[in-house]
Design a protein around this motif. Structure first.
Motif, PDB file in Angstrom:
ATOM      1  N   VAL A  72       0.841  -1.195   0.000  1.00 36.99           N
ATOM      2  CA  VAL A  72       0.000   0.000   0.000  1.00 36.99           C
ATOM      3  C   VAL A  72       0.875   1.245   0.000  1.00 36.99           C
ATOM      4  O   VAL A  72       1.877   1.293   0.718  1.00 36.99           O
ATOM      5  N   HIS A 108      -8.048  -7.351  12.677  1.00 33.44           N
ATOM      6  CA  HIS A 108      -7.672  -6.283  13.603  1.00 33.44           C
ATOM      7  C   HIS A 108      -8.928  -5.549  14.062  1.00 33.44           C
ATOM      8  O   HIS A 108      -9.988  -5.650  13.427  1.00 33.44           O
ATOM      9  N   ARG A 114     -12.841  -0.688   1.491  1.00 32.66           N
ATOM     10  CA  ARG A 114     -12.108  -0.690   0.219  1.00 32.66           C
ATOM     11  C   ARG A 114     -12.992   0.048  -0.761  1.00 32.66           C
ATOM     12  O   ARG A 114     -14.198  -0.220  -0.837  1.00 32.66           O
ATOM     13  N   HIS A 147      -9.704 -11.259   7.129  1.00 33.80           N
ATOM     14  CA  HIS A 147      -9.777 -10.842   5.732  1.00 33.80           C
ATOM     15  C   HIS A 147      -8.456 -11.062   5.015  1.00 33.80           C
ATOM     16  O   HIS A 147      -7.391 -10.845   5.567  1.00 33.80           O
ATOM     17  N   HIS A 149      -6.905 -10.765   0.745  1.00 33.03           N
ATOM     18  CA  HIS A 149      -7.219 -10.259  -0.588  1.00 33.03           C
ATOM     19  C   HIS A 149      -6.466 -11.093  -1.607  1.00 33.03           C
ATOM     20  O   HIS A 149      -5.353 -11.537  -1.341  1.00 33.03           O
ATOM     21  N   LEU A 163      -9.268   3.348   6.694  1.00 35.23           N
ATOM     22  CA  LEU A 163      -9.346   2.699   8.009  1.00 35.23           C
ATOM     23  C   LEU A 163      -9.406   3.748   9.116  1.00 35.23           C
ATOM     24  O   LEU A 163      -8.940   4.878   8.955  1.00 35.23           O
TER      25      LEU A 163
HETATM   26  O1  GTQ Z   1      -6.039  -4.626   3.866  1.00 38.30           O
HETATM   27  O2  GTQ Z   1      -6.001  -5.260   5.918  1.00 38.30           O
HETATM   28  O3  GTQ Z   1      -4.077  -0.126   3.843  1.00 38.30           O
HETATM   29  O4  GTQ Z   1      -4.584  -3.970   7.635  1.00 38.30           O
HETATM   30  C1  GTQ Z   1      -3.655  -0.875   6.038  1.00 38.30           C
HETATM   31  C2  GTQ Z   1      -3.792  -1.845   6.999  1.00 38.30           C
HETATM   32  C3  GTQ Z   1      -4.844  -2.233   4.483  1.00 38.30           C
HETATM   33  C4  GTQ Z   1      -5.730  -4.452   5.049  1.00 38.30           C
HETATM   34  C5  GTQ Z   1      -4.197  -1.071   4.789  1.00 38.30           C
HETATM   35  C6  GTQ Z   1      -4.452  -3.024   6.702  1.00 38.30           C
HETATM   36  C7  GTQ Z   1      -4.996  -3.202   5.433  1.00 38.30           C
END
Ligand code: GTQ
Length: 360
Positions: A72, A108, A114, A147, A149, A163
């Motif tokens: 990210v 968490h 998203r 989760h 991806h 978030l």
């Molecule tokens: O996709 O779980 O941009 O935990 C930052 C922390 C995405 C995620 C982020 C995260 C996630």
């Protein structure tokens, strides 16, 4: 009432003395603590997708999604650099998943959204259901749900993550753990939650303790259709055009407990009148071109010419207005549910003539 008392040698000596006992005089700091109105350290900002995309793709050559855990690029507010914040309470980033990659499962206490920016066909798996994503979809990962991806399509996929990391951090209430394997088992068919809870129907006897919407994916096709049908009524809000709020179908509240999400249509040629609210807001442009004019705390005006996939942030209590050159669709999110529940949220609408300047 606005002046801080003068310092004298006696007072300074006294401050030093009591400082040794972890005490401090309120009267020296009062006017910085109790403000007449919000004075956010966050600044307005604009990220053009055309500028950011090459960097996102370059990250794809430097590190895998698996090694990064989440690959990210954090959208850092220029007034809050190094803090991984886009507003004082919210985090945002652009996440890249290349074909064949997996971002390993974890959970968490922070809630995540998203918002799909580019690509089609990758998935987020939440609580045993894979949600296949397309541009403009709004997808929720509720607090404490597993989760992961993955991208089983043939194109790169980029989405904006939103978030409540800074907010949960402020409360010192964060927990996180990794799932024992990269992917969680899938127990429910794709689209199951939308069919069950998002069709104006509900399974009889359904009960939940969750305060997050049971719908994980609000597909853009439906959102866009709602806007397109509703525009025929020609009921335009002078500050927002036609603006809809994503809701939890169980109670009509916000879809997420800490993050409010919205989608708005500004028809071609529409110019909003100035508006401000206490919830610093992140915008992602879905369709169309136009501009947003923001007046910062010093009275300086920033004009952001935006197009599809751009991101913008308008911090708390700054006047701003939008103009659409084409039919434009804007997604946005903020901490409004939290402020509303605490009785803190305020808004102010400007007038037709001019942009109120500064912080009158
Ligand atoms: O996709 O779980 O941009 O935990 C930052 C922390 C995405 C995620 C982020 C995260 C996630």
């Amino acid at each position: 009432m606005d002046t801080t008392p003068t310092r004298t040698p006696e007072r300074d000596a006294y401050y030093k003395k009591i400082g040794a006992s972890n005490l401090a005089p309120l009267w020296e700091v009062l006017h910085g603590l109790i403000l007449k109105e919000p004075r956010s350290p966050a600044l307005p900002a604009h990220w053009r997708y055309g500028d950011v995309r090459p960097y996102i793709m370059e990250a794809g050559t430097l590190i895998t999604a698996k090694e990064a855990e989440r690959r990210v690029l954090v959208l850092e507010n220029p007034g809050l650099r190094g803090q991984s914040k886009i507003t004082n309470t919210l985090y945002a980033g652009l996440q890249l998943i290349l074909p064949g990659e997996v971002a390993p499962a974890h959970r968490h206490s922070q809630s995540a959204l998203r918002f799909i920016v580019e690509g089609k066909g990758a998935f987020t798996a939440v609580d045993g259901e894979k949600s296949i994503m397309a541009p403009g979809d709004f997808v929720i990962t509720p607090s404490w749900t597993w989760h992961d991806h993955g991208n089983e399509s043939r194109e790169p996929m980029v989405w904006m993550d939103g978030l409540d990391v800074p907010l949960v951090g402020l409360l010192d209430a964060q927990f996180a753990e990794a799932y024992p394997t990269d992917s969680q088992p899938v127990g429910r068919p794709s689209g199951d939650s939308l069919a069950r809870y998002g069709s104006g129907l509900m399974p009889v006897g359904y009960e939940t303790k969750s305060i997050t919407s049971p719908v994980f994916n609000y597909p853009y096709t439906r959102t866009r259709e709602a806007l397109e049908t509703m525009r025929k009524a020609e009921e335009w809000d002078t500050c927002h055009g036609l603006k809809l709020r994503y809701v939890n179908p169980l109670d009509g509240g916000f879809a997420m407990p800490t993050i409010g999400t919205f989608m708005q249509l500004l028809p071609k040629g529409f110019k909003t009148i100035p508006y401000r609210s206490t919830d610093g807001t992140v915008f992602s442009v879905v369709e169309g071109k136009g501009r947003t004019v923001v007046t910062d705390a010093t009275g300086k005006t920033h004009t952001y010419d935006w197009g599809p996939r751009d991101t913008m942030v308008v911090p708390s209590w700054l006047w701003h207005r939008h103009e659409a050159d084409d039919d434009a669709v804007l997604f946005s999110f903020s901490d409004r549910p939290v402020q509303s529940k605490l009785g803190l949220w305020r808004e102010m609408r400007g007038n037709e003539q001019s942009m109120p300047s500064g912080r009158a």
